[in-house]
Enzyme design. Structure first.
Site, short mmCIF file in Angstrom:
data_model
loop_
_atom_site.label_atom_id
_atom_site.label_comp_id
_atom_site.label_asym_id
_atom_site.label_seq_id
_atom_site.Cartn_x
_atom_site.Cartn_y
_atom_site.Cartn_z
N GLY A 49 7.54 -6.61 -5.52
CA GLY A 49 7.31 -5.19 -5.82
C GLY A 49 6.17 -5.14 -6.80
CB SER A 51 5.44 -8.21 -12.06
OG SER A 51 4.05 -8.10 -12.18
CB CYS A 81 5.89 -11.55 -4.36
SG CYS A 81 4.18 -11.12 -4.25
CB ILE A 138 2.12 -8.17 0.09
CG1 ILE A 138 2.59 -8.29 1.54
CG2 ILE A 138 1.63 -6.74 -0.22
CD1 ILE A 138 3.81 -7.47 1.88
NE ARG A 139 -0.79 -4.88 -4.71
CZ ARG A 139 -0.10 -4.60 -5.81
NH1 ARG A 139 -0.62 -4.82 -6.98
NH2 ARG A 139 1.10 -4.09 -5.73
CG HIS A 174 6.91 -10.58 0.17
ND1 HIS A 174 7.65 -9.75 -0.64
CD2 HIS A 174 5.64 -10.52 -0.29
CE1 HIS A 174 6.86 -9.22 -1.56
NE2 HIS A 174 5.64 -9.67 -1.37
CD GLU A 176 10.97 -10.18 0.67
OE1 GLU A 176 10.88 -11.43 0.62
OE2 GLU A 176 10.18 -9.43 0.08
N1 GLN Z 1 0.84 -7.92 -7.30
C1 GLN Z 1 2.20 -7.58 -7.63
C2 GLN Z 1 2.44 -7.77 -9.13
O1 GLN Z 1 1.56 -8.21 -9.81
C3 GLN Z 1 3.18 -8.43 -6.85
C4 GLN Z 1 3.06 -8.10 -5.40
C5 GLN Z 1 4.30 -8.32 -4.60
O2 GLN Z 1 5.40 -8.49 -5.12
N2 GLN Z 1 4.13 -8.24 -3.31
O3 GLN Z 1 3.48 -7.45 -9.58
#
Ligand code: GLN
Length: 205
Positions: A49, A51, A81, A138-139, A174, A176
């Protein structure tokens, strides 16, 4: 006996982890929002999500210190993540850290922006010696440094993307968001090793 796996319910991919866990036999889930929810779980997932948002909510709900102590005492945790960032002792590109329980340094958003998100497949022998695992980034952050107690589980282009230190498991990606259960099954095997008597007792009253 069923294992009860908590999913930190502050923000992020909560339902997706729940869906995966419920496909694994003898596994129940509990969404963790308060300190009391931590009492009778056998392990906890810190979902992906944002952080910064999750860290702030942990403070807001007075959960940060108690969760930190539980992890130090052996509660199995799986940080995916953003969850990986929450567990790291050091974040390379920011001064603010969160739970600080795992001896790793991470680079937040290490792969760039949302537009640089990608998926791939990788053989991760600790999880499965034969079949590659689908990975979704994802990022995503990646790990830049590990202490000697940390077992590196997977690297991609020389970047560490999955690791374990005793009761703590982390992934940059991820699991999930795929249909693959193997990473969660591996986490459950860690939970079995660390099942606390306290959790069993709390369940039986
Ligand atoms: N880039 C998000 C962060 O720094 C983490 C991205 C993710 O959990 N998919 O919190």
């Amino acid at each position: 006996m069923n294992k009860i796996i908590g999913i930190l319910g502050m923000q992020g991919a909560i339902a997706e982890h729940q869906e995966i866990l419920l496909q694994i036999p003898h596994t129940k889930t509990r969404i963790v929002k308060t300190a009391k929810d931590l009492d009778c779980i056998d392990g906890l997932i810190l979902p992906g999500g944002e952080s910064t948002a999750i860290g702030k909510l942990l403070d807001y709900f007075s959960l940060k210190e108690i969760l930190r102590q539980k992890i130090i005492s052996g509660l199995p945790v799986f940080g995916t993540c953003a969850g990986l960032i929450l567990l790291a002792k050091n974040i390379e590109n920011q001064t603010n850290t969160h739970l600080e329980t795992m001896d790793i340094t991470v680079k937040r958003n290490g792969y760039g922006s949302q537009l640089d998100s990608f998926s791939t497949n990788l053989l991760i022998p600790t999880i499965d010696k034969n079949m590659p695992i689908p990975l979704v980034f994802i990022r995503a952050p990646y790990i830049t440094k590990t202490d000697k107690d940390v077992q590196i589980l997977a690297t991609l282009d020389n970047k560490i993307i999955a690791a374990r230190q005793k009761n703590m498991l982390v992934s940059s990606f991820h699991p999930e968001l795929t249909c693959d259960l193997r990473f969660h099954q591996y986490f459950l095997s860690i939970c079995l090793l660390y099942t606390s008597d306290a959790a069993d007792e709390a369940r039986s009253v």
